[in-house]
Design an enzyme around this catalytic site. Structure first.
Site, short mmCIF file in Angstrom:
data_model
loop_
_atom_site.label_atom_id
_atom_site.label_comp_id
_atom_site.label_asym_id
_atom_site.label_seq_id
_atom_site.Cartn_x
_atom_site.Cartn_y
_atom_site.Cartn_z
N GLU B 60 1.43 -53.89 26.43
CA GLU B 60 0.23 -53.54 27.20
C GLU B 60 0.14 -54.27 28.53
OE1 GLU B 60 0.23 -54.10 23.95
OE2 GLU B 60 -0.67 -52.34 23.01
N HIS B 129 -9.72 -53.14 15.62
CA HIS B 129 -9.79 -51.77 16.15
C HIS B 129 -11.24 -51.34 16.43
CE1 HIS B 129 -5.62 -51.61 14.90
NE2 HIS B 129 -5.49 -50.43 15.47
#
Lengths: 347, 329
Positions: B60, B129
């Site tokens: 990322e 998440h």
């Protein structure tokens, strides 16, 4: 000449006996190296006189890397990115000494309008993507510029798009994940990218050999199927030779190269660093390998120039730097009412 | 008008902007051949090729930095965070480079990049998440932060974000992707800096965003069912940075009461900043303290009942409104 301890890695030898360099090229490179050296000397003077502030990291000793690589690029077209030690990369990329000095003085006429400072030199005009002050954070950005070059050719169909991107960083960055992540992506997508690690043996006080399990950084390229090469970073001719080869490979769409230049900084990490950890014998040994003196000798041995001609260049460069200081001194500071300018693109 | 699912509205926006401008491209994890974890980029690689719908390695920080470098040199990347929470790994690039670099460079470079993906608390996805990064990124200068909430505004806002010359953090919600709405056939965009008055009302201003917009609408229905006559004005903030203080102030001048309903945690949340601004700018208009209804200050638990208790539910909004309107605050 002091003896090299057995533990020290031997300096790589690259055969440059056949390397072609015209007088104009030689003098251009020489002038750029002298500009880098004298500019940094002036920075130290100005820092101690209270004209510039913050962290100032000087490049003395490493000039062969900046000049050897950047002066082999297409000026104002190919991309260059740097670190907190960025003044000399900016100068080699063509940012006028006036603008770099004015930036260090925090003036509106600086290349980053006085908003960036020593560690954040930028110039869109000269394709300087900037000085990135966090170790390794510039590597992905430079890789993005290379991606853009490839995108223009392959996605937008511009057949003439053959620009390359060069990213400078130090040995310390080569242990950071972004280094490995970007090598992977650049090799995977065959990006026109040249990673130049300036291995000056030290982070701040952390010796390279104490920070890595594999000190030979160029070998890390092989893991990604990438071309990796080590070069004597005190020999501008050798650096220019490997740079030209890497650039040609990148332009031809053959992918990235990792160049490890073995070099040394002649000063502490920054002007705030007492530099007490490095062995004086090590400093003396590397100091004796001064890249500018060596190149001056090379040019004269090859009959490309004379000592007088080089002295004249030294003088011209000093005049450029003195002019830069005067320009910086006399330049206005940014206007208080523009404090919030440049946050957004519309400003 | 065509009935369109939320994720397809985002896909249409992406497709239309990629067709309109060759410099627009998408990158991220599984955006290409897989079509995106929520199918927002499904099959776009077939139309635009692998380079314009770029499947990246799972890195990322580096692919975000790469997108920023591409944006600085003339492209218009859309970064998809497979889950917005993963972008914690790119925090440095998003703050130091996307957010601050234009300023630090004295205006040398602009960074037209969109960073989008699913945020919010889903159904038992676990703490990592279920992040709400809008609050974490709120303090970073130079970022625009937007949260979409309906298929209509998702499409119009994403198109506007792609055309914007600044870095835009674009929050979708993991539980809204299957909403349906009839969308206009014609090209449209929604302004990035305007709040939307979702339900006009006169008694209390509900300021909210993303999925909580729908909780607020349910709360309004519950009020009616319960026979309570309180008349809330529901405003979807849309722009989390900067806030549309004009629209917000106009409502507060009418209602003099404010409840902020958010899904992020209370400490350092969006409502914390908004409440402070309202108090600073509109103190004399207020008949009662600004009420914040926020998630608990805890990592989102996996257990369904605990998760339900972690975020605000419509009955709590009804209760807060009722207390506020009956001078119990």
């Amino acid at each position: 000449m002091t003896t090299v301890p057995l533990s020290e890695r031997p300096v790589p030898q690259i055969d440059t006996s056949d390397f072609q360099m015209t007088k104009d090229e030689g003098l251009m490179v020489y002038e750029d190296m002298v500009l880098g050296r004298l500019f940094e000397d002036k920075c130290a003077e100005m820092y101690y006189r209270g004209k510039m502030f913050g962290f100032v990291h000087l490049y003395n000793g490493q000039e062969a890397v900046s000049s050897g690589v950047i002066k082999a690029l297409r000026p104002d077209q190919d991309y260059v990115s740097s670190t907190y030690r960025d003044h000399v990369h900016a100068l080699s990329a063509g940012v006028p000494a006036r603008e770099v000095m004015a930036e260090l003085f925090g003036k509106e006429t600086g290349c980053s309008k006085g908003r960036g400072g020593s560690m954040h030199m930028f110039s869109a005009e000269h394709r300087l993507l900037g000085g990135y002050a966090f170790v390794a954070e510039g590597i992905p950005v430079a890789t993005g510029a290379a991606f853009q070059c490839k995108y223009r050719r392959d996605a937008l169909g511009d057949e003439n798009a053959d620009l390359v991107s060069v990213c400078f960083f130090g040995d310390g960055a080569s242990n950071n994940g972004q280094f490995f992540e970007c090598l992977n992506m650049a090799a995977l997508w065959k990006l026109p990218m040249i990673y130049v690690v300036e291995n000056n043996k030290w982070a701040i006080g952390m010796a390279h050999d104490r920070a890595t399990s594999q000190p030979e950084i160029y070998k890390k390229a092989s893991v990604f199927g990438m071309h990796g090469v080590e070069v004597d970073g005190m020999d501008v001719v050798a650096v220019r030779k490997v740079a030209q080869e890497a650039i040609a490979r990148a332009r031809a769409g053959e992918g990235p190269t990792l160049i490890e230049a073995l070099t040394y900084r002649f000063r502490g990490h920054s002007l705030a660093d007492p530099d007490e950890l490095r062995d004086p014998a090590e400093k003396e040994r590397w100091g004796a390998r001064d890249p500018i003196q060596r190149f001056a000798q090379y040019l004269q041995d090859r009959g490309l120039t004379t000592a007088d001609e080089l002295a004249a260049i030294d003088q011209q460069v000093q005049a450029v730097i003195d002019d830069a200081v005067e320009f910086a001194e006399n330049s206005p500071e940014p206007k208080p009412e523009e404090l919030r300018r440049y946050i957004f693109a519309e400003d | 008008m065509a009935e369109t699912l939320f994720f397809n509205a985002l896909r249409e926006a992406t497709d239309e902007e990629m067709a309109r401008d060759g410099t627009v491209f998408v990158l991220g994890e599984d955006v290409g051949h897989y079509g995106g974890s929520y199918k927002v980029t499904k099959d776009l690689y077939k139309k635009y090729g692998d380079l314009r719908v770029l499947d990246t390695p799972i890195a990322e920080n580096s692919f975000s930095g790469m997108a920023i470098g591409a944006a600085m040199t003339g492209l218009r990347p859309i970064i998809e965070g497979m889950n917005m929470g993963f972008l914690l790994l790119a925090f440095n690039q998003i703050s130091n480079n996307a957010g601050m670099l234009r300023y630090t460079s004295g205006g040398n470079f602009k960074i037209p990049v969109v960073i989008r993906g699913p945020g919010g608390v889903g159904r038992q996805l676990g703490a990592e998440h279920s992040q709400r990064l809008e609050a974490y990124f709120h303090a970073v200068p130079g970022l625009k932060i937007v949260a979409c909430s309906t298929p209509y505004n998702a499409k119009g806002l994403l198109k506007a974000a792609i055309r914007d010359d600044n870095p835009v953090l674009f929050f979708e919600h993991v539980l809204l992707y299957n909403l349906k709405e009839n969308l206009p056939e014609h090209d449209y965009i929604c302004p990035l800096d305007k709040a939307e008055v979702v339900r006009p009302g006169s008694d209390v201003t509900l300021l909210t965003y993303s999925r909580m917009r729908h909780h607020c609408l349910q709360a309004a229905q519950l009020l009616e069912k319960k026979g309570l006559s309180h008349d809330p004005e529901i405003i979807d903030l849309i722009s989390l940075k900067p806030f549309d203080m004009e629209t917000i102030a106009a409502s507060i001048r009418k209602t003099h009461r404010v409840v902020i309903v958010e899904e992020c945690m209370k400490t350092g949340g969006i409502a914390a900043e908004l409440s402070a601004l309202i108090t600073e700018q509109l103190f004399d208009e207020l008949d009662a303290p600004v009420i914040r209804l926020s998630s608990q200050d805890i990592p989102t638990p996996y257990n369904g009942k605990l998760e339900y208790l972690t975020i605000i539910q419509p009955p709590q909004i009804v209760e807060a409104i009722d207390k506020l309107m009956t001078d119990q605050v």
